[in-house]
Design a protein around this motif. Sequence first.
Motif, PDB file in Angstrom:
ATOM      1  N   PRO A   4      -6.668   2.462   1.624  1.00  0.00           N
ATOM      2  CA  PRO A   4      -7.674   2.314   2.679  1.00  0.00           C
ATOM      3  C   PRO A   4      -7.028   2.268   4.061  1.00  0.00           C
ATOM      4  N   VAL A   9     -10.873  -1.282   8.179  1.00  0.00           N
ATOM      5  CA  VAL A   9     -11.304  -2.475   7.445  1.00  0.00           C
ATOM      6  C   VAL A   9     -11.397  -3.662   8.397  1.00  0.00           C
ATOM      7  N   SER A  12     -14.456  -3.499  10.751  1.00  0.00           N
ATOM      8  CA  SER A  12     -15.698  -3.910  10.075  1.00  0.00           C
ATOM      9  C   SER A  12     -15.722  -5.406   9.785  1.00  0.00           C
ATOM     10  N   GLU A  86     -14.726  -7.844  -0.520  1.00  0.00           N
ATOM     11  CA  GLU A  86     -14.927  -6.437  -0.190  1.00  0.00           C
ATOM     12  C   GLU A  86     -15.475  -6.302   1.221  1.00  0.00           C
ATOM     13  N   ASP A  88     -17.100  -3.136   3.339  1.00  0.00           N
ATOM     14  CA  ASP A  88     -17.563  -1.748   3.249  1.00  0.00           C
ATOM     15  C   ASP A  88     -17.097  -1.073   1.960  1.00  0.00           C
ATOM     16  N   ILE A  90     -14.467  -1.767   0.203  1.00  0.00           N
ATOM     17  CA  ILE A  90     -13.008  -1.772   0.041  1.00  0.00           C
ATOM     18  C   ILE A  90     -12.554  -3.179  -0.302  1.00  0.00           C
ATOM     19  N   ILE A  92     -10.064  -6.129  -0.482  1.00  0.00           N
ATOM     20  CA  ILE A  92      -8.850  -6.681   0.125  1.00  0.00           C
ATOM     21  C   ILE A  92      -8.248  -7.603  -0.930  1.00  0.00           C
TER      22      ILE A  92
END
Length: 127
Positions: A4, A9, A12, A86, A88, A90, A92
């Motif tokens: 990603p 990230v 967002s 998460e 969006d 993705i 972490i």
Amino acid sequence: MAFPDAEMVLLSLLDDIGYTCTALPEDEQFEAALPIIVCNRIGGGSSDGITDDALCAVLVIAKSRPEAWRISGQVRDRIMNAGCTEVDGILIDYTREVQANNQVPDINPENRFVDSNYTLSFRQMRE
């Protein structure tokens, strides 16, 4: 598969705290955008091909030095609590503080910039 984009990230993750960006707004838009949170990947990488440990710098700019420090604290809390969550879509994996909130000495004691560095770790995503 690809890792990603750590900057996206962070943008967002932090966008409800202030105006998030990877480059400062133009001069005529600067004051209206405050508080500003600048997020940049400055290093890191993957030593195992599975996990990307993205080293990111976060700079907070506000109308006053105390406000910049307060917002930097909110940013720190948000990032440090983002592991196993998460953003969006993705995941972490984990986060780590590398350099705590600090203010580089400046000629102007009212300098409104507070910066910090974090590692955000991600696994590869299926495209």
